[in-house]
Design a protein around this motif. Structure first.
Motif, PDB file in Angstrom:
ATOM      1  N   SER A  90       0.825  -1.208   0.000  1.00  0.00           N
ATOM      2  CA  SER A  90       0.000   0.000   0.000  1.00  0.00           C
ATOM      3  C   SER A  90       0.862   1.262   0.000  1.00  0.00           C
ATOM      4  CB  SER A  90      -0.941   0.001   1.204  1.00  0.00           C
ATOM      5  OG  SER A  90      -1.833  -1.080   1.113  1.00  0.00           O
ATOM      6  N   ALA A  94       1.070   4.138  -3.005  1.00  0.00           N
ATOM      7  CA  ALA A  94       0.877   5.559  -2.691  1.00  0.00           C
ATOM      8  C   ALA A  94       2.147   6.379  -2.910  1.00  0.00           C
ATOM      9  CB  ALA A  94       0.398   5.705  -1.253  1.00  0.00           C
ATOM     10  N   ASN A 184     -11.459  -0.540   5.826  1.00  0.00           N
ATOM     11  CA  ASN A 184     -10.767   0.665   5.350  1.00  0.00           C
ATOM     12  C   ASN A 184      -9.500   0.973   6.145  1.00  0.00           C
ATOM     13  OD1 ASN A 184     -12.826   1.205   3.424  1.00  0.00           O
ATOM     14  ND2 ASN A 184     -14.093   2.020   5.086  1.00  0.00           N
ATOM     15  N   SER A 187      -6.343   1.925   4.114  1.00  0.00           N
ATOM     16  CA  SER A 187      -6.560   3.236   3.474  1.00  0.00           C
ATOM     17  C   SER A 187      -6.465   4.354   4.507  1.00  0.00           C
ATOM     18  CB  SER A 187      -7.933   3.288   2.806  1.00  0.00           C
ATOM     19  OG  SER A 187      -8.005   2.346   1.778  1.00  0.00           O
ATOM     20  N   GLN A 188      -7.020   4.120   5.685  1.00  0.00           N
ATOM     21  CA  GLN A 188      -6.926   5.120   6.754  1.00  0.00           C
ATOM     22  C   GLN A 188      -5.481   5.337   7.175  1.00  0.00           C
ATOM     23  OE1 GLN A 188      -9.551   3.521   9.762  1.00  0.00           O
ATOM     24  NE2 GLN A 188     -11.406   4.140   8.662  1.00  0.00           N
ATOM     25  N   ASN A 191      -3.817   7.473   4.514  1.00  0.00           N
ATOM     26  CA  ASN A 191      -4.265   8.862   4.648  1.00  0.00           C
ATOM     27  C   ASN A 191      -3.598   9.552   5.832  1.00  0.00           C
ATOM     28  OD1 ASN A 191      -5.960   8.711   2.429  1.00  0.00           O
ATOM     29  ND2 ASN A 191      -7.767   8.182   3.630  1.00  0.00           N
TER      30      ASN A 191
END
Length: 199
Positions: A90, A94, A184, A187-188, A191
């Motif tokens: 991940s 990103a 999620n 993804s959290q 972020n």
């Protein structure tokens, strides 16, 4: 008179370097005169700029603190579907650079120093909280080092285990990301890291 003092200092530096010539010393200097004299007596020199470039760690955005038991099996093979690999993938997607300690797995005298340098030079530390990592002295030391360097720490709670009492001292009050029953979560995490990198 100033010129005489300079020559005396250069000669004194060369005398010390020659005394330790068998140890292959390298004189750290940008002074052309000293470089020429050192070259004449076969003593290596290096400029401060070159030295700093050669000794700079490849600073990454993120340092991943984890337990090897959550990443590798007893034969040192990567465990299929492990959370550490998922986080790495991940981060790559990103375009966030990261450092993960693989030297510890191979041994060597310099890995504690290297880990400390990587934590010092990173921007964010992810602590992958698991039963194993909460029992690890290594992860505790990594968290303590991150706190010492005032790094942003993002705990990522992979399972429902509690922080160890020692980890609790450092992590109490820090917002964490909970993985269980949270589709999620990764993804959290990404972020949260991106927000920390732009602060």
């Amino acid at each position: 008179r100033i010129t005489c003092i300079c020559y005396a200092v250069i000669n004194m530096i060369l005398a010390v370097a020659l005394k330790y010539k068998e140890d292959n010393p390298i004189l750290l200097t940008s002074d052309n005169g000293l470089q020429l004299k050192a070259k004449a007596v076969k003593i290596s020199t290096m400029s401060l700029k070159t030295f700093l470039q050669n000794n700079k760690t490849n600073a990454c955005d993120v340092f991943i603190s984890y337990s090897t038991q959550d990443y590798l099996d007893s034969n040192h093979n990567i465990i299929s579907g492990n959370i550490i690999t998922k986080i790495q993938e991940s981060l790559k997607q990103a375009s966030i650079s990261y450092w993960i300690d693989k030297e510890r797995l191979m041994g060597g005298d310099s890995f504690p120093k290297r880990i400390a340098q990587q934590i010092r030079d990173c921007k964010v530390v992810i602590f992958v909280s698991t039963v194993n990592s909460n029992q690890s002295d290594w992860t505790l030391n990594e968290i303590a080092t991150a706190k010492e360097y005032n790094k942003k720490i993002i705990p990522f709670r992979f399972d429902n285990s509690q922080y160890s009492p020692a980890n609790m001292i450092y992590l109490a009050g820090i917002q964490y990301i909970n993985y269980p029953n949270n589709p999620n979560a990764i993804s959290q995490l990404i972020n949260a890291i991106q927000n920390a990198l732009t602060d």
